[in-house]
Design a protein around this motif. Structure first.
Motif, PDB file in Angstrom:
ATOM      1  N   VAL A 252     -50.306  46.888   2.795  1.00 46.78           N
ATOM      2  CA  VAL A 252     -49.397  45.798   3.139  1.00 46.78           C
ATOM      3  C   VAL A 252     -49.575  44.695   2.107  1.00 46.78           C
ATOM      4  N   PRO A 273     -53.803  46.654   8.176  1.00 42.93           N
ATOM      5  CA  PRO A 273     -53.522  46.502   9.604  1.00 42.93           C
ATOM      6  C   PRO A 273     -54.278  47.557  10.405  1.00 42.93           C
ATOM      7  N   TYR A 297     -44.281  51.310  11.778  1.00 41.98           N
ATOM      8  CA  TYR A 297     -45.476  50.709  11.170  1.00 41.98           C
ATOM      9  C   TYR A 297     -45.675  51.228   9.752  1.00 41.98           C
ATOM     10  N   GLY A 300     -43.239  49.716   7.357  1.00 38.74           N
ATOM     11  CA  GLY A 300     -43.383  48.282   7.146  1.00 38.74           C
ATOM     12  C   GLY A 300     -42.459  47.421   7.974  1.00 38.74           C
ATOM     13  N   LYS A 302     -42.787  47.030  11.271  1.00 43.32           N
ATOM     14  CA  LYS A 302     -43.611  46.403  12.294  1.00 43.32           C
ATOM     15  C   LYS A 302     -45.040  46.300  11.771  1.00 43.32           C
ATOM     16  N   CYS A 303     -45.770  45.320  12.277  1.00 46.45           N
ATOM     17  CA  CYS A 303     -47.172  45.160  11.884  1.00 46.45           C
ATOM     18  C   CYS A 303     -48.021  45.056  13.146  1.00 46.45           C
ATOM     19  N   CYS A 307     -56.053  43.498  12.292  1.00 50.32           N
ATOM     20  CA  CYS A 307     -56.305  44.087  10.979  1.00 50.32           C
ATOM     21  C   CYS A 307     -57.794  44.271  10.783  1.00 50.32           C
ATOM     22  N   ALA A 338     -47.483  37.568   9.661  1.00 51.07           N
ATOM     23  CA  ALA A 338     -47.111  38.887  10.166  1.00 51.07           C
ATOM     24  C   ALA A 338     -47.415  39.050  11.644  1.00 51.07           C
ATOM     25  N   ILE A 340     -50.588  38.743  13.031  1.00 50.54           N
ATOM     26  CA  ILE A 340     -51.939  39.251  13.288  1.00 50.54           C
ATOM     27  C   ILE A 340     -52.753  38.189  14.022  1.00 50.54           C
TER      28      ILE A 340
END
Length: 377
Positions: A252, A273, A297, A300, A302-303, A307, A338, A340
């Motif tokens: 990513v 991730p 995922y 790219g 969705k994330c 991570c 993103a 996270i």
């Protein structure tokens, strides 16, 4: 189980590798935290495609009782490890077993006999298959699933391993970071001071499109920055290429960074991730309707909300000068955008005090401990 227990050596054929890997499904049946590895990828580790076998040997065994496979173990001799570390060592790895001391004892006996026959004086593990891959036995932190490319095992494994005379060699720590609570403002100030103090340095994100070009620099940093670490063995060019080929679809932009001077690369950070969150429903298999949930995922779109910081290292003369903070700060900025919320930094040697302190500055706390064991052969 002792009366009908049999240990079978498996030649490394595709059919036998599949049988070996399938043991884990019996061991973890009903375990809510286990995440099955992606079998199509893991099988590659056991093929001649893996450049590890240019300098290593690997043997496989399964334990059979009542007509069913109830355990497995691998023996590994990495001649590069023995050359660099001046050892006569073997590894055990990929250990899985139902909660039965007789089966476990027989598996370890097979691995020890094999190692002794090849001149090994001690055995270390678990290494799956080396310290440059997944390694360590989970001994603390069983209340949550593993993150991507980290091991997981039942609590009783520690008793099975120590019952065979293994003792602690080293602990590997996993730090948890609550990303929204990370003191990013403070870290940004540290990063800015570092940039002013070292105007010659550039920090560049590694992209899929630039990976081939950047890989030469990554190799140089990796094999230099970690050369003094306990148990470290440099990866060959082919091994790093093999690993990069496996990870490239998952990169990513903004989570992988290079630090460079005008003349050399000096630092590298790799974060990914936590794809385990998306992989878990697949149970290790791509040929399932559940793959539709995983594809966004990989593409790219969705994330995952978590991570893992896998690798963060500097050449010796650039350590403790804030370069690590720059790359972590940049990575966290991307991660926050993103979505996270959680980051794991793993694994870190228990006696790597500089890195442990840096994780604490980022608000990290040790929440899982993995252990490497050793014993004389």
């Amino acid at each position: 189980m002792e009366n009908n227990l049999e240990i079978i050596a498996l030649p490394r054929t595709p059919r036998n590798v599949r049988r070996f890997l399938n043991v884990s499904y019996r061991v973890y049946d009903g375990d809510p935290h286990w995440v099955a590895p992606l079998l199509s990828d893991l099988k590659r580790v056991f093929t001649e495609e893996n450049p590890l076998f240019a300098h290593a040997e690997l043997a496989l065994w399964v334990a059979v009782a009542g007509g069913r496979d109830v355990g497995r173990i691998a023996g590994v001799i990495d001649h590069n490890f023995n050359r660099v570390q001046h050892e006569d060592a073997a590894f055990f790895g990929f250990f899985e077993c139902v909660n039965d001391a007789a089966a476990s004892r027989a598996l370890f006996a097979a691995a020890l006999t094999w190692a002794r026959g090849r001149g090994a004086r001690k055995i270390l593990g678990p290494m799956n298959p080396t310290a440059n891959d997944e390694c360590g036995l989970l001994v603390d932190g069983f209340d949550s699933p593993p993150v991507f490319m980290m091991t997981y095992n039942p609590r009783y494994y520690e008793a099975l391993v120590t019952a065979e005379g293994f003792r602690k060699a080293k602990d590997l720590l996993a730090f948890a970071v609550d990303v929204p609570r990370c003191p990013l403002d403070r870290l940004a100030r540290i990063a800015e001071k570092t940039r002013r103090r070292h105007p010659e340095l550039t920090f560049t994100p590694v992209r899929k499109a630039t990976l081939v070009r950047d890989l030469v620099k990554v190799k140089e940093v990796y094999n230099t920055a970690w050369e003094a670490n306990w148990g470290f063995v440099p990866m060959t060019d082919a091994e790093i290429d093999f690993m990069a080929d496996r990870l490239k679809p998952l990169l990513v932009e903004g989570l992988v960074w290079l630090a460079e001077t005008p003349t050399e690369p000096v630092g590298f950070m790799l974060a990914l991730p936590d794809f385990n969150l998306a992989l878990k429903p697949l149970r290790g298999k791509l040929l399932t309707p559940r793959i539709l949930g995983f594809l966004p995922y990989v593409l790219g779109r969705k994330c995952p909300p978590a991570c893992r910081v896998i690798t963060l290292g500097m050449k010796a003369k650039y350590r403790n000068q804030g370069l690590e903070a720059v790359m972590l700060t940049e990575g966290f900025k991307v991660g926050i955008k993103a979505g996270i919320k959680f980051a794991e930094a793993s694994w870190i040697l228990e006696d790597n005090t500089a890195m442990c302190r840096l994780m604490e500055v980022f608000g990290g706390r040790v929440y899982k401990t993995y252990r490497l064991y050793e014993r004389e052969v």
